[in-house]
Motif scaffolding. Structure first.
Motif, PDB file in Angstrom:
ATOM      1  N   LEU A 140       0.876  -0.660   0.115  1.00  0.00           N
ATOM      2  CA  LEU A 140       0.015   0.185  -0.282  1.00  0.00           C
ATOM      3  C   LEU A 140       0.551   1.595   0.240  1.00  0.00           C
ATOM      4  O   LEU A 140       0.650   2.150  -0.207  1.00  0.00           O
ATOM      5  CB  LEU A 140      -0.677  -0.229   0.964  1.00  0.00           C
ATOM      6  N   ALA A 141       1.950   1.037   1.010  1.00  0.00           N
ATOM      7  CA  ALA A 141       2.979   2.438   0.818  1.00  0.00           C
ATOM      8  C   ALA A 141       3.744   2.737  -1.143  1.00  0.00           C
ATOM      9  O   ALA A 141       3.419   3.814  -1.450  1.00  0.00           O
ATOM     10  CB  ALA A 141       4.323   2.056   0.989  1.00  0.00           C
ATOM     11  N   GLU A 144       0.360   3.769  -2.358  1.00  0.00           N
ATOM     12  CA  GLU A 144      -0.013   5.214  -1.745  1.00  0.00           C
ATOM     13  C   GLU A 144       1.047   6.550  -3.214  1.00  0.00           C
ATOM     14  O   GLU A 144       0.518   7.125  -3.792  1.00  0.00           O
ATOM     15  CB  GLU A 144       0.352   5.390  -1.080  1.00  0.00           C
ATOM     16  N   GLU A 145       1.765   5.679  -3.350  1.00  0.00           N
ATOM     17  CA  GLU A 145       3.038   6.751  -3.810  1.00  0.00           C
ATOM     18  C   GLU A 145       3.364   6.845  -5.476  1.00  0.00           C
ATOM     19  O   GLU A 145       3.193   7.699  -6.001  1.00  0.00           O
ATOM     20  CB  GLU A 145       4.602   5.747  -4.081  1.00  0.00           C
ATOM     21  N   GLY A 147      -0.167   5.998  -7.127  1.00  0.00           N
ATOM     22  CA  GLY A 147      -1.393   6.818  -7.394  1.00  0.00           C
ATOM     23  C   GLY A 147      -2.372   5.732  -7.331  1.00  0.00           C
ATOM     24  O   GLY A 147      -3.031   6.157  -8.498  1.00  0.00           O
ATOM     25  N   ASP A 149      -5.185   2.090  -7.372  1.00  0.00           N
ATOM     26  CA  ASP A 149      -5.006   1.534  -5.881  1.00  0.00           C
ATOM     27  C   ASP A 149      -5.565  -0.477  -6.314  1.00  0.00           C
ATOM     28  O   ASP A 149      -4.431  -1.055  -6.967  1.00  0.00           O
ATOM     29  CB  ASP A 149      -7.071   1.237  -6.266  1.00  0.00           C
ATOM     30  N   SER A 175      -6.502   1.959   4.624  1.00  0.00           N
ATOM     31  CA  SER A 175      -6.351   3.153   3.536  1.00  0.00           C
ATOM     32  C   SER A 175      -7.327   2.802   2.208  1.00  0.00           C
ATOM     33  O   SER A 175      -7.614   1.700   2.006  1.00  0.00           O
ATOM     34  CB  SER A 175      -4.972   2.534   2.325  1.00  0.00           C
ATOM     35  N   ARG A 177      -6.584   2.712  -0.204  1.00  0.00           N
ATOM     36  CA  ARG A 177      -6.268   2.296  -2.196  1.00  0.00           C
ATOM     37  C   ARG A 177      -6.408   1.375  -1.421  1.00  0.00           C
ATOM     38  O   ARG A 177      -6.232   0.604  -2.830  1.00  0.00           O
ATOM     39  CB  ARG A 177      -5.015   2.821  -1.785  1.00  0.00           C
TER      40      ARG A 177
END
Length: 272
Positions: A140-141, A144-145, A147, A149, A175, A177
């Motif tokens: 997930l990190a 997130e970086e 953009g 899902d 999250s 995401r």
């Protein structure tokens, strides 16, 4: 809903040839796999030329790319295997971002050392969940970086077996995401038509608001997978319930032959 299909349903390693077959079989979108470019599904690197070729192929074929496969065993008993999978996932996530593909699909894994889709009795051990959750947090990190899902699919042989498990993991990760890929045929192993209907209905209600993509795969009562519309899954009810909870995303079929693809496209279009 947009009716789609796994790109790997069609043979070949030329993305334009594969995505043209998707279009010609009656589909508007596809869950893509880098094997359709002659690469491993989980590669160590993706050349810029391949990214350009996929982008051009999608444009020429008129097919949107709903998701990119990024499955590896997130609960493998060997941490070095998990580390290698995460490195490859980072490549897939970067590729998805470069192609504006919104979703990367994952496998929450199993303690089975040689088959990420096979059940293992240690899957229910809290340590297996903990290993998978640590891996998911790292994934997930990356998401997130870039953009993008991530989509987890409840599977009977994996750590996340139900929509309830998926919601638990989403809550733990905290999250937006992390989303759900809901495949009705993976919510049970053997079931009568009535039992399957009840299981799938509860899953849609539980997953509501978190479904990024639905799959259209079927299963016979004895557990064998079936071509969509030929098993015990009530697809008219499944699609109606997806609509009732506000889902309007891609509905992707798989587990069928290229020859069966046009007929399934017609079947799903009539329901949607």
């Amino acid at each position: 809903m947009q009716i789609g299909i796994f790109a790997k349903t069609f043979p070949g390693t030329d993305p334009l040839e594969v995505l043209s077959a998707v279009r010609d079989s009656g589909y508007a979108t596809s869950q893509f796999n880098l094997a359709c470019c002659g690469l491993p599904s989980m590669p160590e690197a993706v050349p810029g030329s391949v990214i350009d070729a996929v982008r051009l192929a999608a444009e020429k074929a008129g097919i949107s790319l709903a998701a990119l496969s990024g499955t590896y065993n997130m609960a493998h008993p060997d941490i070095s295997v998990r580390e290698a999978g995460l490195r490859q996932l980072s490549v897939v996530i970067e590729t998805a971002a470069a192609l504006s593909i919104p979703l990367v699909t994952l496998c929450t894994g199993t303690r089975h050392a040689s088959d990420q889709w096979a059940y293992h009795p240690d899957n229910g051990d809290p340590l297996a969940w903990a290993d998978m959750a640590r891996e998911m947090a790292k994934a997930l990190a990356l998401a997130e970086e870039h953009g993008v899902d991530l989509g987890i699919e409840p599977e009977q042989a994996n750590i996340v077996t139900s929509a309830t498990d998926a919601r638990r993991l989403i809550a733990e990760m905290g999250s937006a995401r992390l989303r759900i890929v809901l495949d009705p045929a993976n919510l049970f192993e053997t079931a009568t038509q009535r039992e399957a209907l009840s299981i799938v209905q509860r899953a849609v209600e539980t997953a509501a608001g978190h479904i990024a993509m639905a799959h259209a795969k079927d299963r016979y009562a004895d557990g064998r997978f079936a071509t969509t519309g030929q098993g015990v899954v009530d697809f008219p009810d499944f699609i109606a319930r997806l609509k009732s909870v506000g889902f309007d995303g891609p509905l992707i079929t798989h587990g069928l032959s290229a020859e069966e693809a046009p007929g399934v496209a017609r079947f799903l279009k009539e329901l949607v």
